[in-house]
Motif scaffolding. Structure first.
Motif, PDB file in Angstrom:
ATOM      1  N   SER A 125       0.828  -1.207   0.000  1.00 32.24           N
ATOM      2  CA  SER A 125       0.000   0.000   0.000  1.00 32.24           C
ATOM      3  C   SER A 125       0.860   1.254   0.000  1.00 32.24           C
ATOM      4  O   SER A 125       2.039   1.230   0.357  1.00 32.24           O
ATOM      5  CB  SER A 125      -0.909   0.003   1.235  1.00 32.24           C
ATOM      6  OG  SER A 125      -0.133   0.162   2.414  1.00 32.24           O
ATOM      7  N   MET A 126       0.244   2.374  -0.363  1.00 38.44           N
ATOM      8  CA  MET A 126       0.952   3.644  -0.345  1.00 38.44           C
ATOM      9  C   MET A 126       1.388   4.008   1.070  1.00 38.44           C
ATOM     10  O   MET A 126       2.471   4.584   1.271  1.00 38.44           O
ATOM     11  CB  MET A 126       0.071   4.743  -0.934  1.00 38.44           C
ATOM     12  CG  MET A 126       0.757   6.097  -1.029  1.00 38.44           C
ATOM     13  SD  MET A 126       2.232   6.106  -2.083  1.00 38.44           S
ATOM     14  CE  MET A 126       1.459   6.009  -3.710  1.00 38.44           C
TER      15      MET A 126
ATOM     16  N   GLN B 105       6.072   4.810   4.602  1.00 41.19           N
ATOM     17  CA  GLN B 105       6.774   4.446   5.833  1.00 41.19           C
ATOM     18  C   GLN B 105       8.176   3.928   5.530  1.00 41.19           C
ATOM     19  O   GLN B 105       9.145   4.276   6.216  1.00 41.19           O
ATOM     20  CB  GLN B 105       5.969   3.397   6.600  1.00 41.19           C
ATOM     21  CG  GLN B 105       4.686   3.926   7.213  1.00 41.19           C
ATOM     22  CD  GLN B 105       3.827   2.833   7.811  1.00 41.19           C
ATOM     23  OE1 GLN B 105       3.988   1.645   7.516  1.00 41.19           O
ATOM     24  NE2 GLN B 105       2.897   3.226   8.671  1.00 41.19           N
ATOM     25  N   ARG B 106       8.301   3.121   4.494  1.00 39.53           N
ATOM     26  CA  ARG B 106       9.603   2.560   4.146  1.00 39.53           C
ATOM     27  C   ARG B 106      10.549   3.631   3.603  1.00 39.53           C
ATOM     28  O   ARG B 106      11.741   3.612   3.891  1.00 39.53           O
ATOM     29  CB  ARG B 106       9.431   1.428   3.137  1.00 39.53           C
ATOM     30  CG  ARG B 106       8.785   0.178   3.724  1.00 39.53           C
ATOM     31  CD  ARG B 106       8.728  -0.936   2.710  1.00 39.53           C
ATOM     32  NE  ARG B 106      10.067  -1.321   2.258  1.00 39.53           N
ATOM     33  CZ  ARG B 106      10.279  -2.216   1.292  1.00 39.53           C
ATOM     34  NH1 ARG B 106       9.251  -2.793   0.677  1.00 39.53           N
ATOM     35  NH2 ARG B 106      11.516  -2.532   0.947  1.00 39.53           N
TER      36      ARG B 106
ATOM     37  N   SER C 181      -7.200  -6.219  -2.321  1.00 37.50           N
ATOM     38  CA  SER C 181      -6.124  -5.436  -2.924  1.00 37.50           C
ATOM     39  C   SER C 181      -5.491  -4.456  -1.943  1.00 37.50           C
ATOM     40  O   SER C 181      -6.151  -3.944  -1.037  1.00 37.50           O
ATOM     41  CB  SER C 181      -6.685  -4.655  -4.123  1.00 37.50           C
ATOM     42  OG  SER C 181      -5.766  -3.707  -4.599  1.00 37.50           O
ATOM     43  N   SER C 182      -4.204  -4.173  -2.168  1.00 36.31           N
ATOM     44  CA  SER C 182      -3.511  -3.142  -1.395  1.00 36.31           C
ATOM     45  C   SER C 182      -3.932  -1.739  -1.796  1.00 36.31           C
ATOM     46  O   SER C 182      -3.621  -0.772  -1.091  1.00 36.31           O
ATOM     47  CB  SER C 182      -1.993  -3.283  -1.571  1.00 36.31           C
ATOM     48  OG  SER C 182      -1.521  -4.472  -0.996  1.00 36.31           O
TER      49      SER C 182
ATOM     50  N   ARG D 126      -3.076  -3.988   9.113  1.00 32.68           N
ATOM     51  CA  ARG D 126      -1.789  -4.187   8.444  1.00 32.68           C
ATOM     52  C   ARG D 126      -2.017  -4.700   7.029  1.00 32.68           C
ATOM     53  O   ARG D 126      -2.823  -5.599   6.809  1.00 32.68           O
ATOM     54  CB  ARG D 126      -0.931  -5.195   9.214  1.00 32.68           C
ATOM     55  CG  ARG D 126      -0.673  -4.831  10.670  1.00 32.68           C
ATOM     56  CD  ARG D 126       0.099  -5.936  11.376  1.00 32.68           C
ATOM     57  NE  ARG D 126      -0.629  -7.210  11.332  1.00 32.68           N
ATOM     58  CZ  ARG D 126      -0.140  -8.363  11.801  1.00 32.68           C
ATOM     59  NH1 ARG D 126       1.083  -8.391  12.322  1.00 32.68           N
ATOM     60  NH2 ARG D 126      -0.861  -9.464  11.744  1.00 32.68           N
ATOM     61  N   GLY D 127      -1.293  -4.109   6.084  1.00 36.24           N
ATOM     62  CA  GLY D 127      -1.388  -4.564   4.703  1.00 36.24           C
ATOM     63  C   GLY D 127      -0.430  -5.705   4.419  1.00 36.24           C
ATOM     64  O   GLY D 127       0.269  -6.202   5.312  1.00 36.24           O
ATOM     65  N   LYS D 128      -0.392  -6.135   3.168  1.00 35.17           N
ATOM     66  CA  LYS D 128       0.537  -7.179   2.747  1.00 35.17           C
ATOM     67  C   LYS D 128       1.971  -6.697   3.005  1.00 35.17           C
ATOM     68  O   LYS D 128       2.246  -5.503   2.850  1.00 35.17           O
ATOM     69  CB  LYS D 128       0.350  -7.472   1.258  1.00 35.17           C
ATOM     70  CG  LYS D 128      -1.071  -7.850   0.868  1.00 35.17           C
ATOM     71  CD  LYS D 128      -1.231  -7.902  -0.646  1.00 35.17           C
ATOM     72  CE  LYS D 128      -2.688  -8.085  -1.034  1.00 35.17           C
ATOM     73  NZ  LYS D 128      -2.893  -8.106  -2.494  1.00 35.17           N
TER      74      LYS D 128
END
Length: 225
Positions: free
Chosen positions: A54-55, A60-61, A111-112, A143-145
């Motif tokens: 996800s965006m 965050q990354r 979907s993300s 939490r996403g993928k």
């Protein structure tokens, strides 16, 4: 206990790169945006690092791994530019509409993408009627993928046991999420972002049971479980 080789009770489709050929478009927009804020990556590196997430996770990354704080409104601008590009360029994945027309098992999409982009993608490509009422976004879970939350949420909403689900995914985080949820997963490498190497080795390494490149084979893949 569900037989690992029995047909699934529910098929869960990812959207981007599985139902719609969106990844070359969205990854291009994202790459240009990241370049503009000082993160010098090419589109293949962006695909390897961020496809399927996800965006929110991407931002965050970028902040934690690269030490770059995206400016205010950056994510919203990338989303808007992506949707604008979709209006002109987005297409359904070849053969998916025909395959879904013949489908006889329960299915949904998880979907993300955020809900607006997800519904718009399906609407622009004529796929929304297949999924209306069975659309699940990472915005609905904590939490996403690659975490399993989204797939577990979709299975619960659809009334299916995780072990009885088959996920169709095109990204490593998606495959990891499906496996963490205790689901079977098949990798799809028919999207434009796979380039010339459609072997899906990274998807197999992440836990996909098999890989396929064309939705004409979807029935066979589903029957194999």
């Amino acid at each position: 206990m569900t037989d690992a080789h029995s047909p699934p009770a529910l098929v869960i489709f990812d959207c981007d790169g599985v139902l719609v050929d969106s990844e070359p478009i969205s990854l291009g927009v994202l790459t240009r945006g990241l370049n503009q804020i000082g993160l010098c990556l090419d589109v293949e590196t962006v695909r390897a690092r961020y496809a399927g997430t996800s965006m929110v996770s991407i931002m965050q990354r970028v902040a934690t791994e690269d030490g770059i704080a995206p400016p205010e409104g950056f994510a919203e601008r990338v989303k808007a530019e992506t949707l604008e590009a979709f209006e002109a360029e987005l297409t359904a994945m070849a053969g998916i509409a025909a395959a879904l027309t013949e489908f006889r098992l329960p299915f949904c999409v998880a979907s993300s993408s955020d809900p607006v982009r997800l519904r718009r993608s399906l609407g622009l490509t004529g796929l929304l009627p297949f999924f209306d009422g069975r659309i699940f976004s990472s915005a609905e879970v904590a939490r996403g993928k690659p975490f399993p939350d989204l797939f577990l949420h979709a299975a619960a909403r659809m009334g299916a046991e995780p072990a009885a689900c088959l996920v169709i995914e095109d990204s490593v985080p998606g495959v990891q999420a499906a496996r963490a949820a205790g689901m079977r997963v098949a990798g799809f490498t028919g999207g434009g972002h796979w380039g010339h190497d459609r072997t899906g080795r990274e998807l197999l390494a992440a836990g996909a049971a098999r890989v396929f490149t064309a939705h004409a084979d979807l029935g066979r893949i589903v029957a194999a479980g």
